[in-house]
Design a protein around this motif. Structure first.
Motif, PDB file in Angstrom:
ATOM      1  N   PHE A  79     -22.794 -10.713  26.009  1.00  0.00           N
ATOM      2  CA  PHE A  79     -22.732  -9.409  26.665  1.00  0.00           C
ATOM      3  C   PHE A  79     -23.994  -8.593  26.384  1.00  0.00           C
ATOM      4  CE2 PHE A  79     -18.151 -10.223  27.107  1.00  0.00           C
ATOM      5  CZ  PHE A  79     -18.020  -9.877  28.452  1.00  0.00           C
ATOM      6  N   ALA A  80     -24.511  -8.694  25.153  1.00  0.00           N
ATOM      7  CA  ALA A  80     -25.714  -7.928  24.795  1.00  0.00           C
ATOM      8  C   ALA A  80     -26.882  -8.378  25.681  1.00  0.00           C
ATOM      9  CB  ALA A  80     -26.039  -8.137  23.326  1.00  0.00           C
ATOM     10  N   ILE A  81     -27.062  -9.708  25.806  1.00  0.00           N
ATOM     11  CA  ILE A  81     -28.166 -10.215  26.644  1.00  0.00           C
ATOM     12  C   ILE A  81     -27.939  -9.791  28.096  1.00  0.00           C
ATOM     13  CG2 ILE A  81     -29.364 -12.293  27.431  1.00  0.00           C
ATOM     14  CD1 ILE A  81     -28.424 -13.634  24.814  1.00  0.00           C
ATOM     15  N   LEU A  82     -26.684  -9.881  28.531  1.00  0.00           N
ATOM     16  CA  LEU A  82     -26.352  -9.531  29.910  1.00  0.00           C
ATOM     17  C   LEU A  82     -26.715  -8.072  30.194  1.00  0.00           C
ATOM     18  CD1 LEU A  82     -24.987 -10.385  32.556  1.00  0.00           C
ATOM     19  CD2 LEU A  82     -22.817  -9.697  31.596  1.00  0.00           C
ATOM     20  N   MET A  83     -26.379  -7.184  29.270  1.00  0.00           N
ATOM     21  CA  MET A  83     -26.675  -5.764  29.467  1.00  0.00           C
ATOM     22  C   MET A  83     -28.185  -5.536  29.596  1.00  0.00           C
ATOM     23  SD  MET A  83     -24.118  -4.162  30.108  1.00  0.00           S
ATOM     24  CE  MET A  83     -24.964  -2.657  30.502  1.00  0.00           C
ATOM     25  N   LEU A  84     -28.930  -6.263  28.760  1.00  0.00           N
ATOM     26  CA  LEU A  84     -30.389  -6.150  28.784  1.00  0.00           C
ATOM     27  C   LEU A  84     -30.931  -6.568  30.156  1.00  0.00           C
ATOM     28  CD1 LEU A  84     -31.938  -5.366  26.182  1.00  0.00           C
ATOM     29  CD2 LEU A  84     -32.786  -7.720  26.151  1.00  0.00           C
ATOM     30  N   VAL A 134     -29.296  -6.678  33.003  1.00  0.00           N
ATOM     31  CA  VAL A 134     -28.836  -5.778  34.053  1.00  0.00           C
ATOM     32  C   VAL A 134     -29.676  -4.501  34.056  1.00  0.00           C
ATOM     33  CG1 VAL A 134     -26.880  -4.308  34.708  1.00  0.00           C
ATOM     34  CG2 VAL A 134     -26.491  -6.695  34.178  1.00  0.00           C
ATOM     35  N   LEU A 135     -29.978  -3.987  32.847  1.00  0.00           N
ATOM     36  CA  LEU A 135     -30.823  -2.783  32.754  1.00  0.00           C
ATOM     37  C   LEU A 135     -32.202  -3.045  33.348  1.00  0.00           C
ATOM     38  CD1 LEU A 135     -29.942  -1.440  29.185  1.00  0.00           C
ATOM     39  CD2 LEU A 135     -29.623  -0.231  31.346  1.00  0.00           C
ATOM     40  N   THR A 136     -32.757  -4.223  33.017  1.00  0.00           N
ATOM     41  CA  THR A 136     -34.076  -4.585  33.548  1.00  0.00           C
ATOM     42  C   THR A 136     -34.029  -4.671  35.068  1.00  0.00           C
ATOM     43  OG1 THR A 136     -34.214  -5.981  31.606  1.00  0.00           O
ATOM     44  CG2 THR A 136     -35.954  -6.242  33.228  1.00  0.00           C
ATOM     45  N   GLU A 137     -32.991  -5.307  35.574  1.00  0.00           N
ATOM     46  CA  GLU A 137     -32.884  -5.486  37.027  1.00  0.00           C
ATOM     47  C   GLU A 137     -32.808  -4.126  37.720  1.00  0.00           C
ATOM     48  OE1 GLU A 137     -29.472  -7.821  38.206  1.00  0.00           O
ATOM     49  OE2 GLU A 137     -29.828  -7.358  40.328  1.00  0.00           O
ATOM     50  N   ALA A 138     -31.959  -3.216  37.172  1.00  0.00           N
ATOM     51  CA  ALA A 138     -31.805  -1.907  37.796  1.00  0.00           C
ATOM     52  C   ALA A 138     -33.129  -1.128  37.736  1.00  0.00           C
ATOM     53  CB  ALA A 138     -30.695  -1.137  37.108  1.00  0.00           C
ATOM     54  N   ALA A 139     -33.818  -1.215  36.577  1.00  0.00           N
ATOM     55  CA  ALA A 139     -35.077  -0.473  36.415  1.00  0.00           C
ATOM     56  C   ALA A 139     -36.111  -0.983  37.424  1.00  0.00           C
ATOM     57  CB  ALA A 139     -35.590  -0.618  35.000  1.00  0.00           C
ATOM     58  N   LEU A 140     -36.203  -2.299  37.545  1.00  0.00           N
ATOM     59  CA  LEU A 140     -37.181  -2.876  38.480  1.00  0.00           C
ATOM     60  C   LEU A 140     -36.876  -2.460  39.905  1.00  0.00           C
ATOM     61  CD1 LEU A 140     -37.710  -6.454  37.019  1.00  0.00           C
ATOM     62  CD2 LEU A 140     -39.440  -4.689  37.306  1.00  0.00           C
ATOM     63  N   ASN A 141     -35.562  -2.459  40.241  1.00  0.00           N
ATOM     64  CA  ASN A 141     -35.165  -2.070  41.596  1.00  0.00           C
ATOM     65  C   ASN A 141     -35.675  -0.690  41.931  1.00  0.00           C
ATOM     66  OD1 ASN A 141     -33.875  -4.224  42.704  1.00  0.00           O
ATOM     67  ND2 ASN A 141     -31.901  -3.762  41.776  1.00  0.00           N
ATOM     68  N   ILE A 168     -40.450 -10.822  42.658  1.00  0.00           N
ATOM     69  CA  ILE A 168     -40.190 -12.147  42.060  1.00  0.00           C
ATOM     70  C   ILE A 168     -39.446 -11.973  40.731  1.00  0.00           C
ATOM     71  CG2 ILE A 168     -41.290 -14.195  41.054  1.00  0.00           C
ATOM     72  CD1 ILE A 168     -43.537 -13.764  43.178  1.00  0.00           C
ATOM     73  N   THR A 169     -39.902 -11.011  39.908  1.00  0.00           N
ATOM     74  CA  THR A 169     -39.273 -10.825  38.601  1.00  0.00           C
ATOM     75  C   THR A 169     -37.812 -10.420  38.756  1.00  0.00           C
ATOM     76  OG1 THR A 169     -41.420  -9.966  37.940  1.00  0.00           O
ATOM     77  CG2 THR A 169     -39.625  -9.737  36.343  1.00  0.00           C
ATOM     78  N   VAL A 170     -37.569  -9.452  39.659  1.00  0.00           N
ATOM     79  CA  VAL A 170     -36.194  -8.957  39.801  1.00  0.00           C
ATOM     80  C   VAL A 170     -35.268 -10.086  40.281  1.00  0.00           C
ATOM     81  CG1 VAL A 170     -36.081  -8.052  42.183  1.00  0.00           C
ATOM     82  CG2 VAL A 170     -34.994  -6.816  40.343  1.00  0.00           C
ATOM     83  N   SER A 171     -35.792 -10.956  41.161  1.00  0.00           N
ATOM     84  CA  SER A 171     -34.942 -12.056  41.650  1.00  0.00           C
ATOM     85  C   SER A 171     -34.581 -12.997  40.511  1.00  0.00           C
ATOM     86  CB  SER A 171     -35.650 -12.861  42.726  1.00  0.00           C
ATOM     87  OG  SER A 171     -36.118 -12.006  43.697  1.00  0.00           O
ATOM     88  N   MET A 172     -35.574 -13.280  39.640  1.00  0.00           N
ATOM     89  CA  MET A 172     -35.315 -14.212  38.531  1.00  0.00           C
ATOM     90  C   MET A 172     -34.350 -13.595  37.522  1.00  0.00           C
ATOM     91  SD  MET A 172     -39.050 -15.921  38.275  1.00  0.00           S
ATOM     92  CE  MET A 172     -39.017 -16.213  36.547  1.00  0.00           C
ATOM     93  N   VAL A 173     -34.585 -12.319  37.207  1.00  0.00           N
ATOM     94  CA  VAL A 173     -33.690 -11.639  36.256  1.00  0.00           C
ATOM     95  C   VAL A 173     -32.264 -11.622  36.818  1.00  0.00           C
ATOM     96  CG1 VAL A 173     -33.165  -9.397  35.208  1.00  0.00           C
ATOM     97  CG2 VAL A 173     -35.498 -10.245  35.200  1.00  0.00           C
ATOM     98  N   ALA A 174     -32.148 -11.304  38.114  1.00  0.00           N
ATOM     99  CA  ALA A 174     -30.817 -11.213  38.729  1.00  0.00           C
ATOM    100  C   ALA A 174     -30.116 -12.564  38.691  1.00  0.00           C
ATOM    101  CB  ALA A 174     -30.954 -10.735  40.169  1.00  0.00           C
TER     102      ALA A 174
END
Ligand SMILES: Nc1ncnc2c1ncn2[C@@H]1O[C@H](COP(=O)(O)OP(=O)(O)OP(=O)(O)O)[C@@H](O)[C@H]1O
Length: 611
Positions: free
Chosen positions: A43-48, A50-57, A92-98
């Motif tokens: 869950f901790a990694i997942l939250m990280l 998700v936060l990255t994905e939202a920030a990049l968006n 590209i980054t957001v797609s990979m993170v997602a």
């Protein structure tokens, strides 16, 4: 167990409805959290992620603003190239993170659902016999089917439909304030209204979802009963009646499902409508400000992008509400079931029952089933080790109840059942039942091979021991004639075998365990006279070396018993050996002479056939 509150009870009272929804969501969180604990790291990694994905968006609108104002309007080539390059890399980054986040949350929530299912199964299995006598099978099945599926859908949707949109809304609010404080204020104040409106329908959706699940349980039960009862339904021409009964339950489901689904659709629709209205207002205002040069063109375009993303995010949340409603309703059901505690529990200081050495005693036992008028009392019986006790009596006189008390499926209301002087309530149930083997009236076989069915009672059994038990149960020769022998699949509930064959396999299953106490409940009722006779000889031989307690209607099975007790209306009315009871001329003698008369033509017919 589960609350059978009528549907309307919830609908008429808005206040109460709101309470139910809030409690449901709290119950959902309280229920799921302990199952999530083992996956804390995930869950901790997942939250990280998700936060990255939202920030990049949300870097995209900022770059868009920069690209338009600096690159396009001021015609700065470098700004244009930098913005496009950043957007490409971010995309590209957001797609990979997602993608990684998708893998993580689908995996972790599937694990959580798997653990919940296992927990539920273990719980159901820990229930005592009274639970299974009073809970419809359909109710148990629907917890595993509809309710768990609803919980799974709710959990799997939580990241893309709730957490991500929620983070997007926070980012968007910050961005809107960064673009223009007035636009930000309008957005931040009006957006909550979009969410507030659908709440009215969300409440209804929550309450209906609970009722819907309950009705689905009834439907499942009705289908299950119908499939099991096909021989009776066909033989008695009851198909139309069964169809009508089913259509009534189905009709009830339709009413509730229609309301649930429509309330869910309204949640979505009202959110969308609100979004359209707010969008037009904000866009008109923003355009006017851009027209009058209060804000730049890049700002209004970037603001528009953020606004739409925020709108989609909120629509996602409202779409998630019905899914959450279904999951919350289901959690209610799962909680109802998990709160039922086993009635027959081992005491905390339960000891292991020592190997049976002297005698089983019923000491002035009295008992009645909860909610039943039947009462058995004054049961005082001693069964010495190595003896054969027969229990006979008219139907409903309490014979099987005697066995239920002996195996501790139920506890006596008064008196006690003891083995070698030890109250069976004070020892672990596992150690008690380990010393016994039972052949029930209905010989339940599992949908596997004959060998596996026999081995189930004693997993260490060698093939030789299985054959030996089958020989004693008079079923070995029959099995050997089958094309696949001991590897023959018996079908669901043993349906590929005849009643008598099933019964003999069940007897072999009990014998392979080599039990200290063999308990038989009408164990030979499905057998023809010749097979029964041979089996009785075997059982008499078995009774020489171990203790046998046999309930039967067929008195021929207990003529060799050391002692027979005759039950009538829950009381022991006669006791003695076969010959003593016949000589006594009471109920037993009566039953014996009636059975002999009815058996005589049968025996004569068999003799004629032999000639
Ligand atoms: N689980 C139960 N809950 C409530 N009442 C029950 C339950 N099982 C049995 N009874 C009632 O207890 C009484 C005795 O039942 P029991 O099965 O012991 O009789 P029996 O002598 O074994 O009958 P039969 O020979 O027909 O199998 C019956 O009146 C029955 O209705």
């Amino acid at each position: 167990m589960s609350k059978e509150a009528p549907v309307d009870e919830y609908l008429d009272d808005e206040e109460e409805a709101e309470d139910v929804s809030a409690a449901d969501v709290k119950a959902l969180i309280a229920f799921v959290l302990p199952f999530c604990k083992p996956y804390k790291g995930f869950f901790a990694i997942l939250m990280l992620l998700v936060l990255t994905e939202a920030a990049l968006n949300f870097s995209f609108p900022l770059v868009t603003q920069y690209l338009i104002d600096e690159g396009l309007i001021k015609k700065e080539w470098e700004a244009l190239v930098r913005s496009i390059a950043f957007m490409g890399i971010a995309a590209i980054t957001v797609s990979m993170v997602a993608l990684v986040a998708d893998y993580m949350y689908t995996r972790v929530f599937s694990s959580v659902v798997k653990d919940i299912r296992q927990h539920l199964f273990d719980h159901v299995q820990s229930m005592s016999m009274p639970f299974f006598h009073t809970t419809p099978t359909g109710t148990v099945l629907s917890r595993f089917s509809g309710d768990l599926v609803a919980v799974e859908t709710g959990l799997v949707g939580i990241v893309p439909l709730f957490i991500m949109p929620f983070l997007e809304v926070i980012y968007a609010t910050i961005l809107m304030f960064m673009f223009d404080i007035w636009l930000g204020l309008i957005g931040a104040l009006i957006f909550p209204l979009i969410l507030w409106w659908p709440r009215i329908f969300a409440r209804k959706a929550f309450n209906h979802a609970y009722e819907k699940r309950q009705t689905e349980g009834h439907l499942l039960g009705a289908v299950q009963e119908n499939v099991a009862a096909q021989p009776v339904i066909k033989a008695f021409g009851m198909a139309d009646r069964a169809r009508h009964a089913f259509s009534l339950v189905n009709g009830t489901w339709f009413g509730i499902a229609r309301r649930t689904n429509f309330a869910s659709a309204l949640v979505e629709r009202t959110a969308q409508t609100g979004l359209y209205v707010v969008h037009i207002i904000v866009f008109a205002l923003g355009s006017y400000w851009a027209f009058t040069d209060r804000i730049t063109v890049g700002t209004i375009i970037a603001f528009e992008g953020v606004f739409l993303s925020m709108g989609y995010a909120l629509t996602n949340v409202t779409q998630y509400v019905p899914t959450l409603a279904q999951a919350a309703g289901s959690i209610h059901h799962l909680n109802d079931m998990l709160q039922v505690k086993p009635t027959m529990v081992d005491p905390p200081d339960a000891k292991e029952l020592q190997p049976f050495a002297r005698e089983i005693t019923f000491e002035n036992v009295a008992f009645n089933y909860p909610g039943s008028s039947f009462r058995t009392e004054g049961l005082s019986v001693t069964v010495p080790k190595g003896s054969f006790l027969g229990i006979v009596g008219p139907s409903g006189s309490g014979k099987s109840t005697f066995l239920n008390l002996l195996m501790r499926f139920y506890d006596p209301g008064e008196g006690r059942v003891a083995i070698d002087g030890v109250d069976i309530r004070s020892v672990s149930q596992a150690s008690l039942r380990e010393q016994m083997a039972v052949v029930f009236q209905e010989s339940f076989l599992f949908n596997t091979t004959i060998a596996e069915n026999i081995r189930m009672a004693y997993p260490q059994a060698t093939m030789e021991e299985i054959h030996d038990a089958a020989r004693q149960a008079e079923v070995h020769d029959f099995i050997m004639e089958l094309p696949e022998g001991y590897d023959t699949m018996v079908g669901e509930r043993g349906g590929q075998l005849s009643g008598g064959q099933r019964q003999r396999v069940a007897i072999a299953r009990a014998l392979v365990r080599n039990p200290a106490v063999l308990v038989l409940d009408e164990a030979t009722s499905a057998l023809d006279a010749a097979t029964e006779h041979k089996l009785n000889e075997t059982l008499s031989k078995i009774a020489e070396t171990r203790t046998v307690v046999s309930v039967t209607h067929r008195l021929g099975s207990v003529v060799t018993a050391d002692r027979i007790i005759v039950l009538d209306h829950g009381h022991i009315v006669e006791t003695g050996t076969h010959s003593a009871l016949v000589a006594q001329g009471g109920l037993y003698a009566n039953m014996w002479s009636r059975q002999r008369q009815s058996r005589r033509p049968e025996a004569e017919a068999e003799a004629d056939e032999d000639e």
